[in-house]
Design a protein around this motif. Structure first.
Motif, PDB file in Angstrom:
ATOM      1  N   LEU A   1     -46.310   9.697   2.517  1.00 25.30           N
ATOM      2  CA  LEU A   1     -44.849   9.678   2.681  1.00 25.30           C
ATOM      3  C   LEU A   1     -44.320  11.087   2.951  1.00 25.30           C
ATOM      4  O   LEU A   1     -43.491  11.282   3.836  1.00 25.30           O
ATOM      5  CB  LEU A   1     -44.178   9.083   1.441  1.00 25.30           C
TER       6      LEU A   1
ATOM      7  N   ASP B   1     -40.523  10.762   2.230  1.00 24.34           N
ATOM      8  CA  ASP B   1     -40.463  10.790   0.765  1.00 24.34           C
ATOM      9  C   ASP B   1     -39.036  10.657   0.235  1.00 24.34           C
ATOM     10  O   ASP B   1     -38.851  10.357  -0.940  1.00 24.34           O
ATOM     11  CB  ASP B   1     -41.188  12.008   0.181  1.00 24.34           C
ATOM     12  N   ASP B   2     -38.025  10.840   1.070  1.00 23.77           N
ATOM     13  CA  ASP B   2     -36.648  10.617   0.642  1.00 23.77           C
ATOM     14  C   ASP B   2     -36.270   9.143   0.723  1.00 23.77           C
ATOM     15  O   ASP B   2     -35.246   8.730   0.186  1.00 23.77           O
ATOM     16  CB  ASP B   2     -35.667  11.425   1.499  1.00 23.77           C
ATOM     17  N   ASP B   3     -37.106   8.351   1.406  1.00 24.30           N
ATOM     18  CA  ASP B   3     -36.808   6.936   1.609  1.00 24.30           C
ATOM     19  C   ASP B   3     -37.541   6.009   0.646  1.00 24.30           C
ATOM     20  O   ASP B   3     -37.169   4.855   0.485  1.00 24.30           O
ATOM     21  CB  ASP B   3     -37.166   6.521   3.044  1.00 24.30           C
ATOM     22  N   TYR B   4     -38.619   6.514   0.035  1.00 24.18           N
ATOM     23  CA  TYR B   4     -39.455   5.690  -0.832  1.00 24.18           C
ATOM     24  C   TYR B   4     -39.789   6.427  -2.119  1.00 24.18           C
ATOM     25  O   TYR B   4     -39.876   7.644  -2.137  1.00 24.18           O
ATOM     26  CB  TYR B   4     -40.780   5.338  -0.132  1.00 24.18           C
ATOM     27  N   THR B   5     -40.022   5.652  -3.155  1.00 27.14           N
ATOM     28  CA  THR B   5     -40.537   6.196  -4.400  1.00 27.14           C
ATOM     29  C   THR B   5     -41.710   5.323  -4.848  1.00 27.14           C
ATOM     30  O   THR B   5     -41.703   4.111  -4.620  1.00 27.14           O
ATOM     31  CB  THR B   5     -39.442   6.277  -5.492  1.00 27.14           C
ATOM     32  N   CYS B   6     -42.721   5.940  -5.423  1.00 23.25           N
ATOM     33  CA  CYS B   6     -43.934   5.236  -5.840  1.00 23.25           C
ATOM     34  C   CYS B   6     -44.169   5.398  -7.338  1.00 23.25           C
ATOM     35  O   CYS B   6     -43.834   6.427  -7.925  1.00 23.25           O
ATOM     36  CB  CYS B   6     -45.153   5.793  -5.102  1.00 23.25           C
TER      37      CYS B   6
ATOM     38  N   ASN C   1     -47.839   8.815  -1.907  1.00 22.23           N
ATOM     39  CA  ASN C   1     -46.867   9.922  -1.962  1.00 22.23           C
ATOM     40  C   ASN C   1     -47.226  11.002  -0.953  1.00 22.23           C
ATOM     41  O   ASN C   1     -46.346  11.572  -0.306  1.00 22.23           O
ATOM     42  CB  ASN C   1     -46.794  10.510  -3.379  1.00 22.23           C
TER      43      ASN C   1
ATOM     44  N   LYS D   1     -33.410   4.130  -2.014  1.00 21.02           N
ATOM     45  CA  LYS D   1     -34.862   4.240  -1.843  1.00 21.02           C
ATOM     46  C   LYS D   1     -35.542   2.896  -2.083  1.00 21.02           C
ATOM     47  O   LYS D   1     -35.172   2.160  -2.994  1.00 21.02           O
ATOM     48  CB  LYS D   1     -35.442   5.244  -2.840  1.00 21.02           C
ATOM     49  N   LYS D   2     -36.557   2.617  -1.275  1.00 19.51           N
ATOM     50  CA  LYS D   2     -37.427   1.469  -1.509  1.00 19.51           C
ATOM     51  C   LYS D   2     -38.442   1.894  -2.561  1.00 19.51           C
ATOM     52  O   LYS D   2     -38.930   3.030  -2.540  1.00 19.51           O
ATOM     53  CB  LYS D   2     -38.160   1.064  -0.231  1.00 19.51           C
ATOM     54  N   LYS D   3     -38.788   0.985  -3.466  1.00 20.34           N
ATOM     55  CA  LYS D   3     -39.688   1.325  -4.562  1.00 20.34           C
ATOM     56  C   LYS D   3     -40.984   0.521  -4.470  1.00 20.34           C
ATOM     57  O   LYS D   3     -40.962  -0.698  -4.389  1.00 20.34           O
ATOM     58  CB  LYS D   3     -38.998   1.067  -5.896  1.00 20.34           C
TER      59      LYS D   3
ATOM     60  N   ASP E   1     -42.597   1.268   7.561  1.00 16.43           N
ATOM     61  CA  ASP E   1     -41.773   2.189   8.343  1.00 16.43           C
ATOM     62  C   ASP E   1     -41.527   1.610   9.744  1.00 16.43           C
ATOM     63  O   ASP E   1     -41.984   2.130  10.735  1.00 16.43           O
ATOM     64  CB  ASP E   1     -42.439   3.564   8.443  1.00 16.43           C
TER      65      ASP E   1
END
Length: 157
Positions: free
Chosen positions: A27, A33-38, A24, A2-4, A156
């Protein structure tokens, strides 16, 4: 992996937790939302351990954003390594982050939230609504929705 993304304002109780919640939401809506976390943080630690400002939570909830984060202070020793993109809400936040950067790699991760705006391009900051009225909280959300939409288009690709 995941990209943060880390959103940063002064106290981490209005703007940055809102940016985290709006991003969020975008995403999830775009099934990313499976690719990034905030996450979010403040350059200052006065509100560490507190929930987001109740007025900000109320305004955000009207737009279906849930501000669940707990305020924390930005930690240059770990956050620069942990996050791929660190986004300040205003020029002072960006300058403070740049002042904490350890090297060019850290500096390359820092940007300003309004850099991603598509419609609200006349703003150079997400204004702090803390000492103002309802209109300020709504403006923050308007700018953040615009900026998060632009950020999403940029990351993206």
């Amino acid at each position: 992996m995941k990209k943060k993304l880390l959103f940063v304002c002064l106290g981490n109780i209005c703007r940055s937790p809102s940016a985290e919640a709006v991003m969020n939401g975008y995403l999830k809506l775009n099934m990313l939302d499976d690719d990034y976390t905030c996450d979010s943080a403040g350059t200052g630690g006065w509100h560490a351990g507190e929930r987001a400002d109740s007025r900000m939570r109320t305004h955000a909830a009207k737009r279906d954003y849930d501000l669940t984060s707990i305020a924390r202070q930005f930690n240059p020793k770990t956050d620069f390594d942990e996050f791929d993109l660190i986004i300040g809400m205003d020029p002072q936040n960006v300058a403070d982050l740049e002042g904490m950067a350890r090297n060019q790699e850290d500096l390359n991760k820092i940007s300003s939230m309004t850099d991603y705006c598509i419609r609200y391009t006349h703003y150079n900051s997400v204004p702090d609504p803390y000492y103002g009225g309802s209109d300020g909280f709504e403006l923050v959300l308007d700018i953040l929705e615009d900026a998060c939409e632009g950020l999403l288009k940029q990351i993206d690709r």
